[in-house]
Design a protein around this motif. Structure first.
Motif, PDB file in Angstrom:
ATOM      1  N   THR A  76       0.834  -1.204   0.000  1.00  9.51           N
ATOM      2  CA  THR A  76       0.000   0.000   0.000  1.00  9.51           C
ATOM      3  C   THR A  76       0.865   1.249   0.000  1.00  9.51           C
ATOM      4  OG1 THR A  76      -1.681  -1.206   1.247  1.00  9.51           O
ATOM      5  CG2 THR A  76      -1.842   1.191   1.247  1.00  9.51           C
ATOM      6  N   ARG A  77       1.878   1.269   0.826  1.00  4.65           N
ATOM      7  CA  ARG A  77       2.772   2.434   0.881  1.00  4.65           C
ATOM      8  C   ARG A  77       3.514   2.607  -0.434  1.00  4.65           C
ATOM      9  NH1 ARG A  77       5.660   2.152   6.826  1.00  4.65           N
ATOM     10  NH2 ARG A  77       3.769   2.520   8.057  1.00  4.65           N
ATOM     11  N   HIS A  79       2.549   1.703  -3.431  1.00  9.19           N
ATOM     12  CA  HIS A  79       1.627   2.228  -4.436  1.00  9.19           C
ATOM     13  C   HIS A  79       1.403   3.727  -4.249  1.00  9.19           C
ATOM     14  CE1 HIS A  79       0.705  -1.474  -6.427  1.00  9.19           C
ATOM     15  NE2 HIS A  79       0.268  -2.067  -5.310  1.00  9.19           N
ATOM     16  N   SER A  80       1.303   4.147  -3.005  1.00  8.03           N
ATOM     17  CA  SER A  80       1.112   5.583  -2.786  1.00  8.03           C
ATOM     18  C   SER A  80       2.361   6.354  -3.183  1.00  8.03           C
ATOM     19  CB  SER A  80       0.712   5.878  -1.340  1.00  8.03           C
ATOM     20  OG  SER A  80       1.786   5.663  -0.469  1.00  8.03           O
ATOM     21  N   GLU A  82       4.474   5.442  -5.552  1.00  4.68           N
ATOM     22  CA  GLU A  82       4.471   5.434  -7.018  1.00  4.68           C
ATOM     23  C   GLU A  82       3.492   6.475  -7.556  1.00  4.68           C
ATOM     24  OE1 GLU A  82       3.491   1.415  -8.079  1.00  4.68           O
ATOM     25  OE2 GLU A  82       5.565   0.726  -7.918  1.00  4.68           O
ATOM     26  N   ARG A  83       2.338   6.579  -6.945  1.00  7.82           N
ATOM     27  CA  ARG A  83       1.344   7.548  -7.380  1.00  7.82           C
ATOM     28  C   ARG A  83       1.872   8.969  -7.218  1.00  7.82           C
ATOM     29  NH1 ARG A  83      -2.509   9.810  -4.151  1.00  7.82           N
ATOM     30  NH2 ARG A  83      -1.958   8.255  -2.608  1.00  7.82           N
ATOM     31  N   ILE A  84       2.519   9.213  -6.085  1.00  9.41           N
ATOM     32  CA  ILE A  84       3.088  10.554  -5.844  1.00  9.41           C
ATOM     33  C   ILE A  84       4.181  10.854  -6.864  1.00  9.41           C
ATOM     34  CG2 ILE A  84       4.466  11.908  -4.213  1.00  9.41           C
ATOM     35  CD1 ILE A  84       2.896  10.517  -1.957  1.00  9.41           C
ATOM     36  N   LYS A  86       4.476   9.630  -9.886  1.00  9.46           N
ATOM     37  CA  LYS A  86       3.860   9.860 -11.190  1.00  9.46           C
ATOM     38  C   LYS A  86       3.257  11.262 -11.240  1.00  9.46           C
ATOM     39  CE  LYS A  86       2.832   5.137 -12.489  1.00  9.46           C
ATOM     40  NZ  LYS A  86       1.806   4.152 -12.768  1.00  9.46           N
ATOM     41  N   GLU A  87       2.693  11.746 -10.153  1.00 11.34           N
ATOM     42  CA  GLU A  87       2.127  13.078 -10.120  1.00 11.34           C
ATOM     43  C   GLU A  87       3.211  14.141 -10.241  1.00 11.34           C
ATOM     44  OE1 GLU A  87      -0.207  13.485  -6.594  1.00 11.34           O
ATOM     45  OE2 GLU A  87      -1.739  12.069  -7.283  1.00 11.34           O
TER      46      GLU A  87
END
Length: 89
Positions: A76-77, A79-80, A82-84, A86-87
């Protein structure tokens, strides 16, 4: 030899034969008892080993459940993160 002499020889041979039979039966039964005790001891050791294996498996199962929980948290961490990332790009 007289008849009494033959009777004594036959009696001695008969008693000796009976003694051999009795000793053989006693030894045979003692051996069977020893084998049975050895089998019981071996079965007890197998049962103890099986119980230990079951207990160890339960401990391993609990450890794996804890590890799976921590791994899910790490995923979960990640993925978060990775999302950050990518942003930010």
């Amino acid at each position: 030899m007289t008849n009494r002499g033959w009777q004594e020889i036959v009696g001695v041979v008969g008693i000796f034969g009976m003694a051999v039979v009795v000793v053989t039966i006693v030894v045979w039964n003692m051996a069977a008892t020893w084998r049975a005790r050895a089998i019981l001891a071996r079965d007890y050791e197998y049962r103890t080993l099986a119980e230990k294996a079951v207990n160890d498996q339960a401990v391993i199962r609990e450890s794996l459940a804890g590890i799976n929980g921590r791994l899910a948290e790490v995923e979960t961490r990640m993925h978060s993160v990775e999302r950050i990332l990518k942003e930010i790009e």
